[in-house]
Design an enzyme around this catalytic site. Structure first.
Site, PDB file in Angstrom:
ATOM      1  N   SER A  98     112.888  16.983  11.764  1.00  0.00           N
ATOM      2  CA  SER A  98     112.892  17.726  13.030  1.00  0.00           C
ATOM      3  C   SER A  98     112.173  16.956  14.144  1.00  0.00           C
ATOM      4  O   SER A  98     112.591  15.859  14.484  1.00  0.00           O
ATOM      5  CB  SER A  98     112.257  19.093  12.740  1.00  0.00           C
ATOM      6  OG  SER A  98     112.398  19.948  13.797  1.00  0.00           O
ATOM      7  N   HIS A 105     118.313  18.450  13.218  1.00  0.00           N
ATOM      8  CA  HIS A 105     118.969  19.747  13.435  1.00  0.00           C
ATOM      9  C   HIS A 105     118.785  20.174  14.886  1.00  0.00           C
ATOM     10  O   HIS A 105     117.917  19.647  15.583  1.00  0.00           O
ATOM     11  CB  HIS A 105     118.416  20.799  12.463  1.00  0.00           C
ATOM     12  CG  HIS A 105     116.979  21.149  12.724  1.00  0.00           C
ATOM     13  ND1 HIS A 105     116.609  22.074  13.663  1.00  0.00           N
ATOM     14  CD2 HIS A 105     115.840  20.668  12.199  1.00  0.00           C
ATOM     15  CE1 HIS A 105     115.301  22.166  13.686  1.00  0.00           C
ATOM     16  NE2 HIS A 105     114.798  21.323  12.819  1.00  0.00           N
TER      17      HIS A 105
END
Lengths: 67, 245
Positions: free
Chosen positions: B129, B152
């Site tokens: 992330s 993501h």
């Protein structure tokens, strides 16, 4: 007991700090210490100087005597 | 304890066959002996500092105490001090993080990217992330073959206003991440966005999990390596910088 839930852990078991956590400035960063009956104990070291982590004064669990 | 450290230091200097080439270190050691009666042990070839980014990157809200966190109010002053201190020659950033707050992560990443001193990052375990911008922010990035990086889309948890502006705010935040990552690595913005939105990799979610090899293949990370490779590269960068100066 197994608790199956989507509720966050801290909402079910609220955190109760039993000892006072403090941050003390040291040479290249600071240490997280807790004050208890046995004195000021080092909990965690925050430093970017790698050799600080080999320094027995800042070893977690040791009694912090200042630097 | 003191003797052990002293021996260790001697061994080190003998192996390298080199004297401590920074007179500032010796001065430092003298000061320390005067102040605290001991010396900071184990100096390597160059005086480098190591920043570890572990657990969750904490934002403006303090996370519950059982979470392991990297706090920006701790890291930001340290980075400023490292850039400012003339005796520190380089910085190695070691990452094992699940990600966390976008703005805190970007703040730290921007600071690292803006440093003049040689910086090298090493992803171990996971750099997920917001760990991705942090990993690419160094001048050279390394990843262990067993490490993974999850890419993501940006999301928010908690109470948000159900208005179109919220969505456009999140989208803009995502654009900032994409721009930072593509500016600081060899991946194109389009490809990074594709990886963010890929399906079939995560259970009922979009995104991609890259292992070490895949992260290098995609151009996100510069090369596969481990601690010795990262340190070797940092020493090379330091020496190259000195030659040029």
């Amino acid at each position: 007991m197994i608790l199956y839930t989507v509720v966050p852990y801290e909402n079910i078991f609220p955190f109760k700090p039993d000892k006072k956590i403090q941050y003390l400035q040291v040479e290249h960063g600071f240490v997280e210490v807790s004050k208890g009956e046995e004195g000021t104990t080092v909990k965690r070291l925050f430093s970017t100087l790698p050799s600080d982590y080999l320094n027995p004064k800042y070893t977690p669990g040791s009694v912090f005597k200042g630097y | 304890m003191f003797c052990e450290f002293e021996n260790f230091e001697n061994e080190n200097t003998n192996q390298d066959g080199q004297e401590q080439n920074n007179p500032g270190i010796n001065q430092d050691q003298l000061e320390q002996i005067k102040d605290i009666g001991s010396v900071t042990p184990a100096k390597g070839k160059h005086l480098i500092h190591c920043l570890t980014i572990v657990g969750q990157v904490e934002g403006h809200y303090i996370l519950p105490p059982q979470n392991k966190t990297t706090k920006y109010e701790h890291v930001i002053p340290q980075l400023v001090a490292i850039e400012e201190d003339p005796s520190i020659e380089g910085l190695i950033i070691i990452l094992n993080t699940v990600g966390g707050d976008v703005e805190a992560g970007l703040a730290i990443a921007e600071l690292i990217a803006g440093m003049k001193k040689p910086t090298v990052s090493l992803v171990l375990g996971g750099g997920h992330s917001i760990g991705v911008p942090l990993a690419v922010s160094a001048k050279r990035s390394f990843i262990a073959p067993s490490a993974t990086m999850t890419i993501h889309p940006v999301r928010m948890s908690g109470l948000v206003m159900g208005v179109p502006q919220t969505l456009s705010y999140i989208e803009k935040m995502q654009e900032r991440i994409i721009r930072f990552v593509s500016d600081n690595s060899n991946i194109s913005p389009e490809r990074f966005k594709d990886l963010m939105m890929a399906t079939g990799q995560l259970v009922s979610d979009v995104g991609t999990v890259l292992d070490g090899e895949a992260a290098v293949r995609e151009g996100l990370i510069d090369q596969l390596g481990n601690l010795s490779d990262a340190l070797g590269c940092l020493y090379d960068l330091i020496e190259k910088g000195k030659e040029e100066a």
